[in-house]
Design an enzyme around this catalytic site. Structure first.
Site, PDB file in Angstrom:
ATOM      1  N   HIS A  48      -1.095  -5.176   3.147  1.00 56.65           N
ATOM      2  CA  HIS A  48      -1.093  -4.465   4.423  1.00 56.65           C
ATOM      3  C   HIS A  48      -2.502  -3.959   4.683  1.00 56.65           C
ATOM      4  O   HIS A  48      -3.266  -3.683   3.744  1.00 56.65           O
ATOM      5  CB  HIS A  48      -0.133  -3.285   4.373  1.00 56.65           C
ATOM      6  CG  HIS A  48       1.305  -3.669   4.296  1.00 56.65           C
ATOM      7  ND1 HIS A  48       2.315  -2.758   4.491  1.00 56.65           N
ATOM      8  CD2 HIS A  48       1.912  -4.852   4.024  1.00 56.65           C
ATOM      9  CE1 HIS A  48       3.483  -3.362   4.367  1.00 56.65           C
ATOM     10  NE2 HIS A  48       3.258  -4.635   4.077  1.00 56.65           N
ATOM     11  N   GLU A  50      -3.706  -1.118   5.515  1.00 56.93           N
ATOM     12  CA  GLU A  50      -4.029   0.148   4.861  1.00 56.93           C
ATOM     13  C   GLU A  50      -4.363  -0.057   3.388  1.00 56.93           C
ATOM     14  O   GLU A  50      -5.314   0.530   2.858  1.00 56.93           O
ATOM     15  CB  GLU A  50      -2.863   1.141   4.955  1.00 56.93           C
ATOM     16  CG  GLU A  50      -2.401   1.446   6.348  1.00 56.93           C
ATOM     17  CD  GLU A  50      -1.219   0.590   6.785  1.00 56.93           C
ATOM     18  OE1 GLU A  50      -1.297  -0.669   6.712  1.00 56.93           O
ATOM     19  OE2 GLU A  50      -0.211   1.158   7.220  1.00 56.93           O
ATOM     20  N   CYS A  78       3.948   2.251   6.433  1.00 54.76           N
ATOM     21  CA  CYS A  78       5.227   2.065   5.761  1.00 54.76           C
ATOM     22  C   CYS A  78       5.273   2.978   4.531  1.00 54.76           C
ATOM     23  O   CYS A  78       4.260   3.581   4.156  1.00 54.76           O
ATOM     24  CB  CYS A  78       5.392   0.598   5.370  1.00 54.76           C
ATOM     25  SG  CYS A  78       4.356   0.086   3.975  1.00 54.76           S
TER      26      CYS A  78
END
Length: 144
Positions: A48, A50, A78
Site C-alpha cells: 500500500h 502508506e 486501512c
C-alpha cells in the site's frame, strides 16, 4: 495532498487502486518519500502507498521511528497501514476520501482509539475528499 493525488493518478495508470501517499518533514517542508499503490506490480498485498513511503523513509533515515513527520494519503488508511503509522510514530495523518468498508482510522477497527495503541497521531480526514473519491470511483467504474 496534491502530490499524493499525483501518485494516486500514476498508480491508476499502472492498473493499481489509485491511492497515493507522501511523507513530509513539516520543519523543512521537505518531501521525504512519495509512492502510489504497488500491490499488483509487486505481487505484494502489503504494498500500500502508506507502507511504501514508511519503508523508504525509515530505511533512508536508519530508524523505525519517524517522529515529527506528516503523512498525506488520498484514502483513509486501512487497519494494516494505521498500525504501521502508529508504530512509525508519525506526527500527523491527513487523508482524502473516507473508506467505510476498509478504513481503519475513522471506520472499522479505529486503530488509534484503542487503549493498546501506544501512539496516536493527529488525524485530519476529508482533505480534497472529492478529488480523491473521484479517482477511486472512476477507476472502479472502468473496471466494471
Amino acid at each position: 495532498m496534491a502530490l499524493a493525488l499525483d501518485q494516486a493518478e500514476a498508480a491508476a495508470q499502472r492498473g493499481e487502486v489509485p491511492v497515493g501517499a507522501v511523507l513530509v518533514d513539516p520543519a523543512t517542508d521537505q518531501v521525504i518519500a512519495a509512492a502510489g499503490n504497488r500491490v499488483e506490480q509487486d505481487h505484494d498485498p502489503t504494498a500500500h502507498a502508506e507502507m511504501l513511503v514508511i519503508r523508504v523513509a525509515a530505511s533512508e533515515r536508519g530508524t523505525a521511528r519517524l517522529e515529527g513527520i506528516d503523512l498525506y494519503v488520498t484514502l483513509e488508511p486501512c487497519p494494516m497501514c494505521a498500525t504501521a503509522i502508529s508504530f512509525a510514530r508519525l506526527r500527523r495523518v491527513e487523508f482524502g476520501a473516507y473508506d467505510p468498508k476498509g478504513g481503519g482510522v475513522e471506520h472499522g477497527p479505529k486503530i488509534f482509539s484503542h487503549d493498546t495503541c501506544h501512539h496516536r497521531p493527529e488525524v485530519v480526514g476529508g482533505v480534497r475528499e472529492q478529488d480523491a473519491a473521484a479517482l477511486l470511483k472512476t477507476f472502479f467504474a472502468d473496471k466494471r
